[in-house]
Design a protein around this motif. Structure first.
Motif, short mmCIF file in Angstrom:
data_model
loop_
_atom_site.label_atom_id
_atom_site.label_comp_id
_atom_site.label_asym_id
_atom_site.label_seq_id
_atom_site.Cartn_x
_atom_site.Cartn_y
_atom_site.Cartn_z
N THR A 1 7.46 -26.39 -33.60
CA THR A 1 8.25 -26.97 -34.45
C THR A 1 9.14 -26.72 -33.79
O THR A 1 10.08 -25.78 -33.35
CB THR A 1 8.36 -27.21 -35.86
N SER A 2 10.01 -27.76 -34.14
CA SER A 2 12.36 -28.10 -33.13
C SER A 2 12.52 -26.86 -34.42
O SER A 2 13.60 -26.09 -33.87
CB SER A 2 12.73 -29.34 -33.35
N GLY A 3 12.16 -26.03 -35.45
CA GLY A 3 12.84 -25.53 -36.33
C GLY A 3 11.91 -23.79 -35.52
O GLY A 3 12.59 -22.67 -36.73
N GLY A 4 10.69 -23.83 -35.57
CA GLY A 4 9.98 -22.96 -34.82
C GLY A 4 9.54 -22.06 -35.92
O GLY A 4 8.87 -20.61 -36.00
N SER A 5 8.91 -23.34 -36.32
CA SER A 5 7.81 -22.59 -37.57
C SER A 5 6.48 -22.89 -35.96
O SER A 5 6.51 -23.77 -35.77
CB SER A 5 7.62 -23.88 -38.31
N THR A 6 5.84 -22.00 -36.47
CA THR A 6 4.80 -21.52 -35.15
C THR A 6 3.51 -21.49 -35.84
O THR A 6 3.08 -21.69 -37.19
CB THR A 6 4.51 -19.96 -35.16
N ASN A 7 2.39 -21.78 -35.62
CA ASN A 7 0.82 -22.38 -36.07
C ASN A 7 0.19 -21.72 -34.70
O ASN A 7 0.29 -22.05 -34.07
CB ASN A 7 0.45 -23.66 -36.46
N TYR A 8 -1.37 -20.94 -35.31
CA TYR A 8 -2.03 -20.16 -34.33
C TYR A 8 -3.51 -20.39 -34.39
O TYR A 8 -3.48 -20.27 -35.66
CB TYR A 8 -1.81 -18.80 -34.27
N ALA A 9 -4.10 -20.41 -33.96
CA ALA A 9 -5.27 -20.64 -33.47
C ALA A 9 -6.09 -18.91 -34.56
O ALA A 9 -5.57 -17.86 -33.22
CB ALA A 9 -6.23 -20.97 -32.68
N ASP A 10 -6.84 -18.55 -35.51
CA ASP A 10 -7.44 -17.52 -35.47
C ASP A 10 -7.87 -17.07 -34.35
O ASP A 10 -7.95 -15.48 -34.03
CB ASP A 10 -8.85 -17.44 -36.25
N SER A 11 -8.48 -17.29 -33.31
CA SER A 11 -9.02 -16.64 -32.46
C SER A 11 -7.87 -16.22 -31.60
O SER A 11 -7.51 -14.39 -30.63
CB SER A 11 -9.39 -17.58 -31.90
N VAL A 12 -6.59 -16.53 -31.79
CA VAL A 12 -5.30 -15.92 -30.33
C VAL A 12 -4.03 -14.66 -31.77
O VAL A 12 -3.87 -14.25 -30.98
CB VAL A 12 -4.59 -16.89 -30.06
N LYS A 13 -4.54 -14.95 -32.80
CA LYS A 13 -3.65 -14.26 -34.01
C LYS A 13 -3.77 -13.42 -33.81
O LYS A 13 -4.25 -12.22 -33.45
CB LYS A 13 -3.68 -14.43 -35.38
N GLY A 14 -1.96 -12.77 -33.45
CA GLY A 14 -2.01 -10.85 -33.33
C GLY A 14 -1.89 -10.44 -31.63
O GLY A 14 -1.33 -9.88 -31.68
#
Length: 121
Positions: free
Chosen positions: A52-65
């Motif tokens: 987001t513009s504020g820097g909150s992130t979201n990842y697919a489980d397959s790429v987390k980490g």
């Protein structure tokens, strides 16, 4: 008119790293969320990561980490740092930006042209 231009794709060995960049340009008023999606051969589009513009992130489980998304709001640019790459990460990666542009000021989604990432030995 708004353009999203991606760069940074290529061929890398398993376990390697790549960094994708996507710069938005044109009559941009403001950018909300930005993100990366991918499409592997014979598969549907898949969300990889958003920010987001504020820097909150979201990842697919397959790429987390393994993958890290970031953005430079001053440059209207989003990045995707991809580490510990696997053959199953092979796909065309597309940049997305949800933004308002002049003169309509409507909130719309824009897409880059796609960049190929191939993970192979």
């Amino acid at each position: 008119q708004v353009q999203l231009v991606e760069s940074g794709g290529g061929l890398v060995q398993p376990g390697g790293s790549l960094r994708l960049s996507c710069a938005a340009s044109g009559s941009i008023f403001s950018i909300n969320a930005m993100g990366w999606y991918r499409q592997a051969p014979g598969k549907q589009y898949e969300l990889v990561a958003t920010i987001t513009s504020g820097g909150s992130t979201n990842y697919a489980d397959s790429v987390k980490g393994r993958f890290t998304i970031s953005r430079d709001n001053a440059k209207n640019t989003v990045y995707l740092q991809m580490d510990s790459l696997k053959p199953e990460d092979t796909a065309v990666y597309y940049c997305n930006a949800n933004l308002r542009s002049r003169p309509t000021m409507r909130r719309e989604d824009y897409w880059g042209q796609g960049t190929q990432v191939t993970v192979s030995s």
